[in-house]
Scaffold this motif. Structure first.
Motif, PDB file in Angstrom:
ATOM      1  N   VAL A 113      -4.282  -5.849 -25.308  1.00 20.45           N
ATOM      2  CA  VAL A 113      -3.473  -5.033 -24.398  1.00 20.45           C
ATOM      3  C   VAL A 113      -3.570  -5.613 -22.988  1.00 20.45           C
ATOM      4  O   VAL A 113      -4.666  -5.799 -22.455  1.00 20.45           O
ATOM      5  CB  VAL A 113      -3.943  -3.573 -24.384  1.00 20.45           C
ATOM      6  CG1 VAL A 113      -3.140  -2.751 -23.372  1.00 20.45           C
ATOM      7  CG2 VAL A 113      -3.820  -2.957 -25.774  1.00 20.45           C
ATOM      8  N   ASP A 114      -2.429  -5.888 -22.389  1.00 21.97           N
ATOM      9  CA  ASP A 114      -2.366  -6.334 -20.994  1.00 21.97           C
ATOM     10  C   ASP A 114      -2.506  -5.112 -20.099  1.00 21.97           C
ATOM     11  O   ASP A 114      -1.663  -4.208 -20.134  1.00 21.97           O
ATOM     12  CB  ASP A 114      -1.034  -7.036 -20.738  1.00 21.97           C
ATOM     13  CG  ASP A 114      -0.877  -7.535 -19.304  1.00 21.97           C
ATOM     14  OD1 ASP A 114      -1.791  -7.318 -18.489  1.00 21.97           O
ATOM     15  OD2 ASP A 114       0.175  -8.122 -19.003  1.00 21.97           O
ATOM     16  N   VAL A 115      -3.571  -5.058 -19.301  1.00 19.18           N
ATOM     17  CA  VAL A 115      -3.814  -3.879 -18.468  1.00 19.18           C
ATOM     18  C   VAL A 115      -3.075  -3.942 -17.143  1.00 19.18           C
ATOM     19  O   VAL A 115      -3.268  -3.071 -16.287  1.00 19.18           O
ATOM     20  CB  VAL A 115      -5.322  -3.662 -18.227  1.00 19.18           C
ATOM     21  CG1 VAL A 115      -6.042  -3.470 -19.544  1.00 19.18           C
ATOM     22  CG2 VAL A 115      -5.922  -4.807 -17.429  1.00 19.18           C
ATOM     23  N   GLY A 116      -2.232  -4.940 -16.958  1.00 24.48           N
ATOM     24  CA  GLY A 116      -1.425  -5.010 -15.749  1.00 24.48           C
ATOM     25  C   GLY A 116      -2.172  -5.463 -14.525  1.00 24.48           C
ATOM     26  O   GLY A 116      -1.755  -5.147 -13.398  1.00 24.48           O
ATOM     27  N   TYR A 117      -3.263  -6.221 -14.696  1.00 27.40           N
ATOM     28  CA  TYR A 117      -3.996  -6.731 -13.531  1.00 27.40           C
ATOM     29  C   TYR A 117      -3.150  -7.802 -12.864  1.00 27.40           C
ATOM     30  O   TYR A 117      -2.808  -8.813 -13.472  1.00 27.40           O
ATOM     31  CB  TYR A 117      -5.344  -7.312 -13.961  1.00 27.40           C
ATOM     32  CG  TYR A 117      -6.136  -7.876 -12.797  1.00 27.40           C
ATOM     33  CD1 TYR A 117      -6.882  -7.033 -11.980  1.00 27.40           C
ATOM     34  CD2 TYR A 117      -6.124  -9.237 -12.510  1.00 27.40           C
ATOM     35  CE1 TYR A 117      -7.600  -7.535 -10.903  1.00 27.40           C
ATOM     36  CE2 TYR A 117      -6.850  -9.745 -11.435  1.00 27.40           C
ATOM     37  CZ  TYR A 117      -7.578  -8.894 -10.636  1.00 27.40           C
ATOM     38  OH  TYR A 117      -8.278  -9.383  -9.577  1.00 27.40           O
ATOM     39  N   ARG A 118      -2.797  -7.572 -11.608  1.00 31.74           N
ATOM     40  CA  ARG A 118      -1.945  -8.500 -10.867  1.00 31.74           C
ATOM     41  C   ARG A 118      -2.528  -8.747  -9.484  1.00 31.74           C
ATOM     42  O   ARG A 118      -2.902  -7.820  -8.777  1.00 31.74           O
ATOM     43  CB  ARG A 118      -0.522  -7.930 -10.719  1.00 31.74           C
ATOM     44  CG  ARG A 118       0.176  -7.622 -12.032  1.00 31.74           C
ATOM     45  CD  ARG A 118       0.557  -8.890 -12.794  1.00 31.74           C
ATOM     46  NE  ARG A 118       1.242  -8.571 -14.041  1.00 31.74           N
ATOM     47  CZ  ARG A 118       0.648  -8.474 -15.217  1.00 31.74           C
ATOM     48  NH1 ARG A 118      -0.666  -8.660 -15.313  1.00 31.74           N
ATOM     49  NH2 ARG A 118       1.331  -8.187 -16.302  1.00 31.74           N
ATOM     50  N   GLU A 119      -2.586 -10.003  -9.098  1.00 30.77           N
ATOM     51  CA  GLU A 119      -3.093 -10.379  -7.774  1.00 30.77           C
ATOM     52  C   GLU A 119      -1.922 -10.425  -6.794  1.00 30.77           C
ATOM     53  O   GLU A 119      -1.484 -11.479  -6.356  1.00 30.77           O
ATOM     54  CB  GLU A 119      -3.825 -11.713  -7.869  1.00 30.77           C
ATOM     55  CG  GLU A 119      -5.055 -11.643  -8.767  1.00 30.77           C
ATOM     56  CD  GLU A 119      -5.805 -12.948  -8.853  1.00 30.77           C
ATOM     57  OE1 GLU A 119      -5.268 -13.986  -8.407  1.00 30.77           O
ATOM     58  OE2 GLU A 119      -6.938 -12.944  -9.374  1.00 30.77           O
ATOM     59  N   THR A 120      -1.427  -9.250  -6.462  1.00 25.91           N
ATOM     60  CA  THR A 120      -0.201  -9.142  -5.669  1.00 25.91           C
ATOM     61  C   THR A 120      -0.451  -9.143  -4.170  1.00 25.91           C
ATOM     62  O   THR A 120       0.410  -9.546  -3.394  1.00 25.91           O
ATOM     63  CB  THR A 120       0.536  -7.851  -6.028  1.00 25.91           C
ATOM     64  OG1 THR A 120      -0.326  -6.741  -5.756  1.00 25.91           O
ATOM     65  CG2 THR A 120       0.929  -7.828  -7.491  1.00 25.91           C
ATOM     66  N   GLY A 121      -1.603  -8.663  -3.754  1.00 26.89           N
ATOM     67  CA  GLY A 121      -1.830  -8.437  -2.336  1.00 26.89           C
ATOM     68  C   GLY A 121      -1.164  -7.151  -1.867  1.00 26.89           C
ATOM     69  O   GLY A 121      -0.389  -6.519  -2.595  1.00 26.89           O
ATOM     70  N   THR A 122      -1.469  -6.766  -0.646  1.00 19.42           N
ATOM     71  CA  THR A 122      -0.966  -5.515  -0.070  1.00 19.42           C
ATOM     72  C   THR A 122      -0.461  -5.754   1.345  1.00 19.42           C
ATOM     73  O   THR A 122      -1.054  -6.525   2.103  1.00 19.42           O
ATOM     74  CB  THR A 122      -2.090  -4.453  -0.026  1.00 19.42           C
ATOM     75  OG1 THR A 122      -2.498  -4.137  -1.349  1.00 19.42           O
ATOM     76  CG2 THR A 122      -1.626  -3.185   0.669  1.00 19.42           C
ATOM     77  N   LEU A 123       0.624  -5.084   1.688  1.00 25.45           N
ATOM     78  CA  LEU A 123       1.047  -4.971   3.080  1.00 25.45           C
ATOM     79  C   LEU A 123       0.699  -3.562   3.561  1.00 25.45           C
ATOM     80  O   LEU A 123       1.117  -2.571   2.953  1.00 25.45           O
ATOM     81  CB  LEU A 123       2.545  -5.197   3.230  1.00 25.45           C
ATOM     82  CG  LEU A 123       3.065  -6.629   3.159  1.00 25.45           C
ATOM     83  CD1 LEU A 123       4.567  -6.647   3.406  1.00 25.45           C
ATOM     84  CD2 LEU A 123       2.363  -7.514   4.171  1.00 25.45           C
ATOM     85  N   VAL A 124      -0.084  -3.485   4.617  1.00 26.23           N
ATOM     86  CA  VAL A 124      -0.414  -2.193   5.233  1.00 26.23           C
ATOM     87  C   VAL A 124       0.462  -2.071   6.467  1.00 26.23           C
ATOM     88  O   VAL A 124       0.219  -2.728   7.486  1.00 26.23           O
ATOM     89  CB  VAL A 124      -1.905  -2.115   5.609  1.00 26.23           C
ATOM     90  CG1 VAL A 124      -2.238  -0.717   6.129  1.00 26.23           C
ATOM     91  CG2 VAL A 124      -2.783  -2.472   4.418  1.00 26.23           C
ATOM     92  N   VAL A 125       1.502  -1.252   6.392  1.00 32.04           N
ATOM     93  CA  VAL A 125       2.498  -1.220   7.459  1.00 32.04           C
ATOM     94  C   VAL A 125       2.214  -0.082   8.428  1.00 32.04           C
ATOM     95  O   VAL A 125       1.631   0.945   8.072  1.00 32.04           O
ATOM     96  CB  VAL A 125       3.929  -1.096   6.900  1.00 32.04           C
ATOM     97  CG1 VAL A 125       4.230  -2.234   5.938  1.00 32.04           C
ATOM     98  CG2 VAL A 125       4.133   0.238   6.210  1.00 32.04           C
TER      99      VAL A 125
END
Length: 407
Positions: free
Chosen positions: A113-125
């Motif tokens: 099962v792919d748990v959806g771990y993604r190294e997307t980063g975040t923008l804190v606006v």
């Protein structure tokens, strides 16, 4: 079938160390570990304990993973989740975030099962001057911790995420903040546990309380066990009620959160966002299928889980101010859940010295998904009689007991 009723099929005796549990082995009719609560925390602890050789029974008042874990957004953002004064919680979150890649790989290897771990980063606006000043403080904290962060002009932020409103005042880019899909994590943990011959899962068990003998905990309800893990989320205080007369407190309260799941109104539309967008009162979390999670309110409303017009109004107002194009998305789901909060917002983890047989994995507030790996490691280590490096006074289960407060 709700789960495998095969508690007696363990992997043989296994002795704990020190004050830890001595696994009973196949000769005993009792499970080694009873886990009360089948959210992300309880399921992760059960999985770790079973892999350590314990025979485990998991009991859940409703459907597994259907409470706070079902509502969670899945952000792995330890700096953003902790307030400036919550250094212990921040350190715990950073530790758990480092454990997440291995935890995700282990789950996928075990279940597919792919748990959806993604190294997307975040923008804190920042929407206004106060938020911009808060971003400056957050950037300073991240710099102190050695966590990479870049301050962006509004034009730079909009180049990264063109859907951002032209009125934003600036942003921080946090590349090390990642994300998972909590519902996929629950699905993976359930698949792993249901496939394990030494695990039994009992759903829809009702409102259970700890089984006690004086201050000692001997199981849950009618189930006796060598050790008991309390992972009942917002219901943990009620489950621990029999221990109050013995000076054991589990001060976990429900903190309501409402959120929206949105998706493109028409097939083939490009995703609205590529990365998580956080702002002073909420967040937007994109999924690979184009879904966007918009959340979440923070309400002290007891055990109320109604979705309200006011809650939705506040969420949609924020969406309009941060990503106005989001108002064109279709509403897929409105939902409310209950976070388990403690007086200091930090969870209660590990063996309770004032209640022999009791181990806690509760009180995660907004960080249940982020803290799942470190929770599983700390509690499973305690069950073995070992100590995980993350255990310590900041998460000590007894820190709110009258005797500890007086000391």
């Amino acid at each position: 079938m709700p789960g495998r009723a095969a508690v007696g099929a363990g992997r043989g005796p296994r002795a704990g160390r020190g004050r830890g549990l001595r696994w009973t082995g196949v000769s005993s009719p009792l499970p080694d570990v009873a886990v009360l609560g089948a959210g992300v925390a309880g399921l992760a602890v059960a999985w770790r304990a079973a892999r350590d050789g314990a025979r485990v029974v998991v009991l859940e008042r409703g459907a597994a993973g259907a409470a706070a874990s079902h509502v969670a957004a899945g952000m792995l953002a330890p700096v953003a989740e902790a307030d400036a004064g919550e250094r212990a919680l921040l350190a715990l979150g950073l530790d758990s975030a480092r454990r997440w890649p291995a935890f995700a790989r282990e789950l996928q290897d075990a279940t597919g099962v792919d748990v959806g771990y993604r190294e997307t980063g975040t923008l804190v606006v920042a929407r206004d001057r106060d938020a911009a000043e808060a971003n400056v403080r957050e950037a300073a904290i991240r710099a102190e911790l050695g966590a990479p962060v870049a301050s962006l002009l509004p034009s730079q932020a909009r180049r990264m995420e063109p859907a951002l409103a032209p009125t934003i005042r600036g942003a921080l880019h946090a590349p090390d903040d990642h994300v998972v899909d909590p519902r996929a994590v629950v699905a993976a943990l359930l698949a792993a546990l249901r496939a394990h011959p030494a695990v039994e899962l009992r759903e829809h068990a009702g409102d259970l309380v700890l089984r006690t003998d004086g201050a000692a905990v001997t199981g849950v309800g009618e189930v006796r066990a060598g050790a008991t893990v309390l992972a009942a989320g917002a219901w943990s205080a009620a489950a621990a009620a029999p221990l109050r007369d013995h000076g054991v407190r589990v001060p976990v309260r429900p903190v309501k959160g409402q959120l929206l799941r949105l998706h493109p109104a028409r097939a083939g539309e490009p995703p609205l966002l590529q990365r998580v967008v956080r702002f002073d009162s909420g967040y937007l979390v994109p999924r690979e299928d184009g879904t966007v999670i918009l959340g979440a309110t923070m309400e002290e409303q007891g055990f109320d889980t109604q979705v309200t017009a006011l809650g939705l109004h506040e969420l949609l107002r924020d969406l309009h101010e941060v990503v106005p194009g989001g108002l064109e998305l279709a509403v897929a789901e409105t939902v409310a859940g209950l976070r388990p909060g403690t007086p200091d917002n930090t969870p209660l983890l590990g063996a309770h010295p004032h209640a022999p047989g009791l181990h806690l994995a509760t009180g995660h507030h907004r960080g249940g998904v982020l803290l799942a790996p470190v929770t599983a490691d700390v509690v499973a280590a305690g069950l073995r009689g070992a100590t995980d490096p993350a255990a310590g006074p900041a998460v000590a289960p007894e820190r709110f007991d009258p005797a500890s407060v007086a000391a």
